[in-house]
Enzyme design. Structure first.
Site, PDB file in Angstrom:
ATOM      1  N   CYS A  91     -17.817  -5.611 -18.213  1.00  0.00           N
ATOM      2  CA  CYS A  91     -18.201  -4.954 -16.962  1.00  0.00           C
ATOM      3  C   CYS A  91     -19.493  -5.581 -16.416  1.00  0.00           C
ATOM      4  O   CYS A  91     -20.501  -5.661 -17.124  1.00  0.00           O
ATOM      5  CB  CYS A  91     -18.412  -3.461 -17.178  1.00  0.00           C
ATOM      6  N   TYR A 130       9.058  10.240  -2.950  1.00  0.00           N
ATOM      7  CA  TYR A 130       8.731  10.644  -1.573  1.00  0.00           C
ATOM      8  C   TYR A 130       9.423   9.750  -0.550  1.00  0.00           C
ATOM      9  O   TYR A 130       8.815   8.883   0.078  1.00  0.00           O
ATOM     10  CB  TYR A 130       7.213  10.631  -1.351  1.00  0.00           C
ATOM     11  N   CYS A 161     -13.489   0.476 -15.990  1.00  0.00           N
ATOM     12  CA  CYS A 161     -14.041   1.834 -15.910  1.00  0.00           C
ATOM     13  C   CYS A 161     -12.943   2.861 -15.671  1.00  0.00           C
ATOM     14  O   CYS A 161     -13.040   3.722 -14.798  1.00  0.00           O
ATOM     15  CB  CYS A 161     -15.085   1.885 -14.786  1.00  0.00           C
ATOM     16  N   GLU A 195       0.822  -1.207   0.000  1.00  0.00           N
ATOM     17  CA  GLU A 195       0.000   0.000   0.000  1.00  0.00           C
ATOM     18  C   GLU A 195       0.862   1.265   0.000  1.00  0.00           C
ATOM     19  O   GLU A 195       0.567   2.224  -0.711  1.00  0.00           O
ATOM     20  CB  GLU A 195      -0.936  -0.004   1.212  1.00  0.00           C
ATOM     21  N   GLN A 226       0.418   6.702  -5.615  1.00  0.00           N
ATOM     22  CA  GLN A 226       0.768   7.494  -6.798  1.00  0.00           C
ATOM     23  C   GLN A 226       1.811   6.792  -7.679  1.00  0.00           C
ATOM     24  O   GLN A 226       2.590   7.435  -8.369  1.00  0.00           O
ATOM     25  CB  GLN A 226       1.256   8.882  -6.383  1.00  0.00           C
ATOM     26  N   ASP A 258     -11.289   5.309  -3.293  1.00  0.00           N
ATOM     27  CA  ASP A 258     -10.172   5.932  -3.992  1.00  0.00           C
ATOM     28  C   ASP A 258     -10.681   6.519  -5.303  1.00  0.00           C
ATOM     29  O   ASP A 258     -11.891   6.563  -5.565  1.00  0.00           O
ATOM     30  CB  ASP A 258      -9.042   4.934  -4.215  1.00  0.00           C
ATOM     31  N   TYR A 291      -6.820   6.098   4.616  1.00  0.00           N
ATOM     32  CA  TYR A 291      -6.960   5.204   3.454  1.00  0.00           C
ATOM     33  C   TYR A 291      -6.102   3.945   3.620  1.00  0.00           C
ATOM     34  O   TYR A 291      -6.582   2.826   3.440  1.00  0.00           O
ATOM     35  CB  TYR A 291      -6.577   5.934   2.161  1.00  0.00           C
TER      36      TYR A 291
END
Length: 308
Positions: free
Chosen positions: A210, A95, A199, A48, A53, A151, A133
């Site tokens: 879908c 980061y 999607c 995670e 990003q 998300d 999150y």
């Protein structure tokens, strides 16, 4: 959830059928990321943190290498922080403070929780660098004890399929109403997979088969607009890129004087220029605030080194 509540949010009356269709679609075929084959909370936390990003396909090698080097929280807790940050830089995960927080979280698990992870979203947020999150994702995928994940993918799916308004509170409530009780592990994986495969920004409704086409407003109307998504700034030339270069350079040398470091991280470094001492001092101050770099004044000059 009552039929009235479902209609208020634009959800179909037969929510049970909606749930069953999505879970069946996911269980029949989905991307085989290695962290989906484990319920180890440490391995899931690493995935995670790395995935923030960052495209999932790029994370696989880094995740496998990280766990080969530090297979348990005890191994990571005992590691030199500079080595952990260096790994982050070498794998271009961005980061570097995330590496620092992950290292500190492992130390917390070992010292404060006797090597066992907390299991609820609220408890998991006590770990360094673990926000709502990430805490919810770990609770869901490791312990099947999470809330509905919301998300970018989930927002896009709910907005298109069920006309949920572009509002964080509305998305959270709708996602919660959709998720079947006690099935957060499979549900959150499934709805994020739906947003990632069928999607996306360019929908692939028929190609990806879908499972919500029978209920989807966008599929019926052809209007596939979606909530605005913040654009990730370019990495090239960014402060993130040069923060990584500072870490990588200081790993190679025990310590460097300010101008020497500047010339090593960018070719256009000039002490009095736009990207000179003032710019580099600010960059080092940010890294020092994150606990990654130590900056000292010595013999009339400034020296930087990695924080151990």
């Amino acid at each position: 959830m009552t039929d009235t509540e479902a209609m208020e949010w634009g959800l179909p009356e037969d929510v049970a059928a909606v749930r069953e269709a999505l879970i069946a679609w996911y269980e029949a075929d989905h991307r085989e990321f290695p962290w989906r084959r484990t319920d180890d909370p440490y391995e899931i936390l690493v995935s995670e943190v790395m995935s923030q990003q960052t495209q999932l396909e790029r994370v696989v090698t880094a995740w496998e290498d990280f766990l080969e080097r530090w297979p348990t929280t005890a191994d990571l807790a005992d590691a030199d922080r500079a080595d952990v940050v260096g790994f982050w830089t070498d794998h271009s995960l961005g980061y570097n403070n995330r590496a620092k927080y992950l290292h500190e979280a492992a130390q917390q698990v070992e010292t404060e929780y006797d090597g066992s992870f907390p299991e609820t979203p609220d408890e998991l947020q006590e770990l360094m660098g673990v926000g709502p999150y990430t805490a919810n994702a770990v609770a869901s995928f490791a312990f099947n004890a999470g809330d509905a994940v919301v998300d970018t993918n989930v927002k896009r799916v709910c907005y298109r399929a069920f006309d949920i308004p572009d509002d964080d509170g509305a998305f959270e409530e709708a996602a919660s109403d959709l998720m079947p009780d006690g099935r957060s592990r499979v549900w959150n994986n499934a709805i994020m997979e739906l947003g990632g495969i069928a999607c996306g920004q360019t929908p692939r409704c028929d190609e990806a088969r879908c499972p919500w086409r029978a209920w989807c407003s966008a599929y019926e109307t052809g209007d596939f607009t979606a909530p605005d998504v913040p654009t990730q700034p370019s990495f090239d030339g960014s402060r993130r890129q040069f923060r990584g270069r500072v870490i990588a350079t200081l790993r190679e040398y025990d310590e460097l004087e300010l101008d020497t470091l500047g010339h090593r991280i960018r070719v256009d470094y000039t002490p009095e220029g736009q990207h000179g001492r003032e710019w580099l001092t600010g960059l080092l101050a940010d890294l020092a605030d994150d606990g990654l770099v130590a900056v000292e004044e010595r013999d009339g000059g400034t020296v930087a080194r990695l924080q151990r």
